[in-house]
Design a protein around this motif. Sequence first.
Motif, mmCIF file in Angstrom:
data_model
loop_
_atom_site.group_PDB
_atom_site.id
_atom_site.type_symbol
_atom_site.label_atom_id
_atom_site.label_comp_id
_atom_site.label_asym_id
_atom_site.label_seq_id
_atom_site.Cartn_x
_atom_site.Cartn_y
_atom_site.Cartn_z
ATOM 1 N N ARG A 167 1.031 -0.837 0.046
ATOM 2 C CA ARG A 167 -0.113 -0.009 -0.103
ATOM 3 C C ARG A 167 0.821 1.175 -0.179
ATOM 4 O O ARG A 167 1.719 1.488 0.833
ATOM 5 N N GLN A 168 -0.170 2.245 -0.521
ATOM 6 C CA GLN A 168 0.999 3.623 -0.664
ATOM 7 C C GLN A 168 1.016 4.376 0.133
ATOM 8 O O GLN A 168 0.299 5.316 0.014
ATOM 9 N N LEU A 169 1.574 4.161 1.490
ATOM 10 C CA LEU A 169 1.978 5.282 2.682
ATOM 11 C C LEU A 169 2.931 6.778 2.684
ATOM 12 O O LEU A 169 3.435 6.754 2.128
ATOM 13 N N ILE A 170 1.736 7.784 2.906
ATOM 14 C CA ILE A 170 2.395 9.333 2.027
ATOM 15 C C ILE A 170 3.154 9.153 3.670
ATOM 16 O O ILE A 170 2.665 9.689 4.592
ATOM 17 N N GLN A 171 4.810 9.416 3.621
ATOM 18 C CA GLN A 171 5.305 9.028 4.535
ATOM 19 C C GLN A 171 5.726 10.755 4.882
ATOM 20 O O GLN A 171 6.282 11.556 5.661
ATOM 21 N N GLY A 172 5.666 11.876 3.162
ATOM 22 C CA GLY A 172 6.174 12.893 3.520
ATOM 23 C C GLY A 172 5.485 13.758 2.658
ATOM 24 O O GLY A 172 5.647 13.338 1.182
ATOM 25 N N TYR A 173 5.874 15.141 2.674
ATOM 26 C CA TYR A 173 5.339 15.987 1.202
ATOM 27 C C TYR A 173 5.698 17.489 0.983
ATOM 28 O O TYR A 173 6.219 18.550 2.563
ATOM 29 N N GLY A 174 5.603 18.431 0.348
ATOM 30 C CA GLY A 174 6.755 19.089 0.542
ATOM 31 C C GLY A 174 7.567 19.301 -0.652
ATOM 32 O O GLY A 174 7.945 18.729 -0.417
ATOM 33 N N ALA A 175 8.566 20.664 -0.289
ATOM 34 C CA ALA A 175 9.868 20.698 -1.247
ATOM 35 C C ALA A 175 9.558 20.157 -2.555
ATOM 36 O O ALA A 175 10.382 20.137 -3.747
ATOM 37 N N GLY A 176 8.190 21.043 -3.167
ATOM 38 C CA GLY A 176 7.926 20.274 -4.700
ATOM 39 C C GLY A 176 7.252 18.757 -4.680
ATOM 40 O O GLY A 176 7.777 18.556 -5.707
ATOM 41 N N GLY A 177 7.536 18.025 -3.995
ATOM 42 C CA GLY A 177 7.169 16.782 -4.658
ATOM 43 C C GLY A 177 6.292 16.059 -2.748
ATOM 44 O O GLY A 177 6.014 16.340 -1.524
ATOM 45 N N PHE A 178 6.631 14.733 -3.087
ATOM 46 C CA PHE A 178 6.035 13.524 -2.025
ATOM 47 C C PHE A 178 7.179 12.590 -2.007
ATOM 48 O O PHE A 178 7.439 12.000 -2.726
ATOM 49 N N ARG A 179 6.851 11.959 0.032
ATOM 50 C CA ARG A 179 7.378 10.801 0.085
ATOM 51 C C ARG A 179 6.795 9.705 -0.151
ATOM 52 O O ARG A 179 5.393 10.010 1.261
ATOM 53 N N VAL A 180 6.582 8.557 -0.683
ATOM 54 C CA VAL A 180 5.326 7.992 -1.057
ATOM 55 C C VAL A 180 6.175 7.014 -0.753
ATOM 56 O O VAL A 180 6.360 6.043 -1.322
ATOM 57 N N ALA A 181 5.753 5.523 0.753
ATOM 58 C CA ALA A 181 6.434 3.830 0.279
ATOM 59 C C ALA A 181 7.520 3.635 -0.302
ATOM 60 O O ALA A 181 8.241 3.015 -0.461
ATOM 61 N N GLY A 182 7.872 4.419 0.978
ATOM 62 C CA GLY A 182 9.482 4.888 1.221
ATOM 63 C C GLY A 182 10.731 5.133 -0.844
ATOM 64 O O GLY A 182 11.676 5.240 -1.096
ATOM 65 N N ARG A 183 9.460 5.910 -1.427
ATOM 66 C CA ARG A 183 9.957 6.725 -2.329
ATOM 67 C C ARG A 183 9.755 8.584 -2.968
ATOM 68 O O ARG A 183 8.598 8.652 -2.353
ATOM 69 N N ARG A 184 10.851 8.791 -3.349
ATOM 70 C CA ARG A 184 10.478 10.219 -3.275
ATOM 71 C C ARG A 184 10.044 10.597 -4.803
ATOM 72 O O ARG A 184 10.422 10.372 -5.383
ATOM 73 N N TYR A 185 8.690 11.299 -4.959
ATOM 74 C CA TYR A 185 8.188 12.121 -6.143
ATOM 75 C C TYR A 185 7.948 13.181 -5.923
ATOM 76 O O TYR A 185 8.027 14.297 -5.470
ATOM 77 N N GLU A 186 9.087 13.320 -7.106
ATOM 78 C CA GLU A 186 8.918 14.960 -7.247
ATOM 79 C C GLU A 186 7.667 15.408 -8.458
ATOM 80 O O GLU A 186 7.292 14.420 -8.937
#
Length: 126
Positions: A12-31
Amino acid sequence: MADITPDIPEGRQLIQGYGAGGFRVAGRRYEGSVIILPNRTLPWAVESFVDVLPENLGPIYEAAEQIEVLLIGCGTRMAPPNVNIREAMQPLGIVPEFMDTGAACRTFNVLLSEDRAVAAALLAVE
């Protein structure tokens, strides 16, 4: 120290963080902006709320059978609901909920931990 991490099923895709122009989802950073489905996260080529249109939600249509609630993160502030999106989602049985991106991320995680059929379309914030 007590562990308060929600019990999320594997994959499942837990959102671990957001901000700085992107997201951290399930251990991966997305810009940039993203669409998060229950089992995968996709880049979303939308930069502002005016571009949040039914025709820019292709992955939501493709996964419609797995989704009951679509959280739409409007950026730093909640924007008025887009009636076109409401009308497009109604025949699919999907309820769109509009809120600021931070609230959408938190709500997504809560619904995911409850094993609800949720997806999110999130505008990136700084």
